[in-house]
Scaffold this motif. Structure first.
Motif, PDB file in Angstrom:
ATOM      1  N   GLU A  72      49.959  50.952  28.288  1.00  0.00           N
ATOM      2  CA  GLU A  72      48.034  51.372  29.018  1.00  0.00           C
ATOM      3  C   GLU A  72      48.054  50.649  30.264  1.00  0.00           C
ATOM      4  O   GLU A  72      47.007  51.061  30.662  1.00  0.00           O
ATOM      5  CB  GLU A  72      47.932  49.987  28.211  1.00  0.00           C
ATOM      6  CG  GLU A  72      48.048  50.292  26.672  1.00  0.00           C
ATOM      7  CD  GLU A  72      47.069  49.252  25.373  1.00  0.00           C
ATOM      8  OE1 GLU A  72      45.911  49.201  25.542  1.00  0.00           O
ATOM      9  OE2 GLU A  72      48.138  48.613  24.911  1.00  0.00           O
ATOM     10  N   ALA A  73      48.665  50.441  31.843  1.00  0.00           N
ATOM     11  CA  ALA A  73      48.174  50.191  32.541  1.00  0.00           C
ATOM     12  C   ALA A  73      47.275  49.642  32.740  1.00  0.00           C
ATOM     13  O   ALA A  73      46.628  49.488  33.367  1.00  0.00           O
ATOM     14  CB  ALA A  73      49.098  51.397  33.377  1.00  0.00           C
ATOM     15  N   CYS A  74      46.816  48.709  32.534  1.00  0.00           N
ATOM     16  CA  CYS A  74      45.214  48.163  32.092  1.00  0.00           C
ATOM     17  C   CYS A  74      45.979  46.538  32.740  1.00  0.00           C
ATOM     18  O   CYS A  74      46.774  45.348  32.549  1.00  0.00           O
ATOM     19  CB  CYS A  74      45.020  47.864  30.622  1.00  0.00           C
ATOM     20  SG  CYS A  74      43.404  47.665  30.371  1.00  0.00           S
ATOM     21  N   THR A  75      44.636  45.953  33.561  1.00  0.00           N
ATOM     22  CA  THR A  75      44.667  44.904  33.858  1.00  0.00           C
ATOM     23  C   THR A  75      43.924  43.996  34.236  1.00  0.00           C
ATOM     24  O   THR A  75      42.677  44.545  34.454  1.00  0.00           O
ATOM     25  CB  THR A  75      44.807  45.120  36.257  1.00  0.00           C
ATOM     26  OG1 THR A  75      46.183  45.972  35.718  1.00  0.00           O
ATOM     27  CG2 THR A  75      45.122  43.672  36.204  1.00  0.00           C
ATOM     28  N   PHE A  76      43.888  42.557  33.623  1.00  0.00           N
ATOM     29  CA  PHE A  76      42.293  41.526  33.928  1.00  0.00           C
ATOM     30  C   PHE A  76      42.367  40.865  35.269  1.00  0.00           C
ATOM     31  O   PHE A  76      43.610  40.888  35.645  1.00  0.00           O
ATOM     32  CB  PHE A  76      42.985  40.512  32.569  1.00  0.00           C
ATOM     33  CG  PHE A  76      41.652  39.760  32.522  1.00  0.00           C
ATOM     34  CD1 PHE A  76      40.502  40.208  32.114  1.00  0.00           C
ATOM     35  CD2 PHE A  76      41.989  38.596  32.896  1.00  0.00           C
ATOM     36  CE1 PHE A  76      39.235  39.476  31.687  1.00  0.00           C
ATOM     37  CE2 PHE A  76      40.199  37.426  32.430  1.00  0.00           C
ATOM     38  CZ  PHE A  76      39.463  37.866  32.224  1.00  0.00           C
ATOM     39  N   ARG A  77      41.394  41.274  35.715  1.00  0.00           N
ATOM     40  CA  ARG A  77      40.910  39.925  36.824  1.00  0.00           C
ATOM     41  C   ARG A  77      39.203  39.846  36.713  1.00  0.00           C
ATOM     42  O   ARG A  77      38.523  40.842  36.672  1.00  0.00           O
ATOM     43  CB  ARG A  77      41.222  40.971  38.233  1.00  0.00           C
ATOM     44  CG  ARG A  77      41.263  40.431  39.400  1.00  0.00           C
ATOM     45  CD  ARG A  77      41.283  41.256  40.231  1.00  0.00           C
ATOM     46  NE  ARG A  77      42.822  42.126  40.754  1.00  0.00           N
ATOM     47  CZ  ARG A  77      42.886  42.734  40.450  1.00  0.00           C
ATOM     48  NH1 ARG A  77      42.484  43.833  39.690  1.00  0.00           N
ATOM     49  NH2 ARG A  77      44.402  43.398  40.608  1.00  0.00           N
ATOM     50  N   ASP A  78      39.690  38.737  36.835  1.00  0.00           N
ATOM     51  CA  ASP A  78      37.717  38.261  37.176  1.00  0.00           C
ATOM     52  C   ASP A  78      37.009  38.966  36.119  1.00  0.00           C
ATOM     53  O   ASP A  78      35.626  38.878  36.151  1.00  0.00           O
ATOM     54  CB  ASP A  78      37.418  38.518  38.568  1.00  0.00           C
ATOM     55  CG  ASP A  78      38.207  38.102  39.592  1.00  0.00           C
ATOM     56  OD1 ASP A  78      39.004  36.889  39.877  1.00  0.00           O
ATOM     57  OD2 ASP A  78      38.053  38.747  40.461  1.00  0.00           O
TER      58      ASP A  78
END
Length: 389
Positions: free
Chosen positions: A331-337
């Motif tokens: 998925e190449a998904c990133t969580f940030r803030d």
């Protein structure tokens, strides 16, 4: 850009099953779709199989025309099973089309209006039983950077709740609000549990907690009764996850039944239907916050809509999932803030490992919503399916 093959694979995910669709073009490009239908997923794949043969040789560029023709020729037009099947196929066709054009899918939806998408947490409460445990888990998820969360505090209730039951439910709500403070958005899920009178009573009690919305307070398909609840309470009302076409959404809007629309792309008819719904909802100046507690394809599709359409608010995500989700999808998904972002790739931006998917075949799962077991919707080894920056 003609269709060569259409196939399906059904994969267990503990809470329900994902029905994945794979559309293969003559040049080898593949597009992926997804649907589910809690407890009745076995009905979805056979419908797609019936359609597959007649679609071989057709151009993927004509995806909207294909969707309209399949609806017309089904005679029934819509409904949970047919719309679930149509959604999965339509998403796969749009994905294949975008890949064939070497474009990210959001480009076909009008282009990018934002890169990072605000998200709210669901599934953060796994295993919690007492108000104190809910409070602890809520505080923990906010400490991880989420700025909003949702859950259903009503146990096994259905139709009506006595005063003592309502008070107990509010103990859970109060504990979470105290734990997260007044600056965090909190949404309360009803799962269509209540009759009108009970929904009104609960909605009024919820007013003191400053919730962002009360979701599906009564069963779906009753827009005028929902409007009655909305007029009687001073909290926003959200609904739409069990709508199966733009006409169901239009009925909610015409009845003035909701403050927030929540169509689910894997139940409503796919991108072809969501394009029409986006314009409809925007014309009423209401936010659209899609229902999105599903699998990797549904999430990617919802992300591309959120990146393309300014009318969309935040996006729902389940904070953990089965560990094999990472094995199946890149998925190449990133969580940030408090936001998610995905890598720039053609189409939906992910592929499915079908060999890995085959290791987790269909398993029947009973509905947990009205048994008091809703907090047990993830296995003990559940993990985040996204990276954290």
């Amino acid at each position: 850009m003609k269709i060569k093959d259409i196939s399906t694979v059904t994969v267990d995910n503990f809470r329900t099953n994902w029905v994945f669709v794979i559309v293969t073009l003559e040049n080898g490009i593949k597009g992926y779709g997804e649907s589910t239908l809690i407890g009745t997923e076995t009905a979805v794949a056979p419908i797609i199989g019936l359609w597959a043969e007649q679609l071989i040789g057709q151009s993927v560029l004509d995806v909207t025309a294909i969707q309209a023709r399949l609806q017309r020729e089904s005679y029934w037009l819509t409904g949970p099973v047919m719309s679930a099947a149509l959604s999965a196929l339509d998403i796969a066709l749009w994905d294949a089309k975008a890949r064939a054009l070497d474009l990210p899918l959001y480009a076909l939806l009008g282009g990018q209006v934002r890169r990072r998408v605000p998200v709210y947490a669901n599934g953060w409460y796994i295993g919690a039983k007492t108000p104190a445990e809910f409070g602890e888990k809520a505080k923990a998820i906010i400490d991880r950077g989420f700025q909003a969360l949702k859950w259903d505090p009503f146990g096994a209730a259905y139709q009506a709740m006595g005063r003592a039951e309502i008070n107990r439910a509010m103990d859970y709500v109060a504990a979470v609000r105290k734990a997260i403070g007044s600056d965090i958005d909190m949404m309360i899920e009803g799962h269509g549990r209540f009759n009108v009178n009970t929904a009104i009573e609960i909605g009024r009690v919820l007013e003191e907690f400053k919730i962002s919305w009360f979701e599906e307070p009564i069963p779906p398909g009753r827009p005028f009764e929902m409007a009655e609840v909305r007029r009687a309470v001073n909290v926003p009302i959200a609904a739409g996850e069990r709508c199966y076409s733009r006409f169901d959404i239009a009925a909610l809007l015409q009845a003035k039944a909701v403050d927030v629309l929540q169509p689910d792309i894997i139940h409503i008819g796919g991108f072809s239907e969501m394009v029409l719904i986006n314009g409809l909802v925007d014309s009423f100046s209401l936010p659209m916050v899609p229902h999105n507690p599903n699998g990797p394809i549904c999430h990617a599709a919802s992300m591309h809509m959120a990146m393309a359409w300014g009318s969309m608010g935040s996006l729902e995500i389940m904070v953990t999932d089965v560990p094999w989700r990472r094995q199946i999808a890149d998925e190449a998904c990133t969580f940030r803030d408090g936001c998610l972002e995905i890598e720039e790739r053609p189409g939906l931006g992910l592929t499915l490992d079908l060999d890995a998917a085959a290791k987790y075949p269909y398993q029947h799962h009973a509905l947990r919503h009205f048994s008091g077991k809703l907090t047990n919707i993830r296995p003990p080894d559940a993990q985040a399916w996204y990276s954290v920056a």
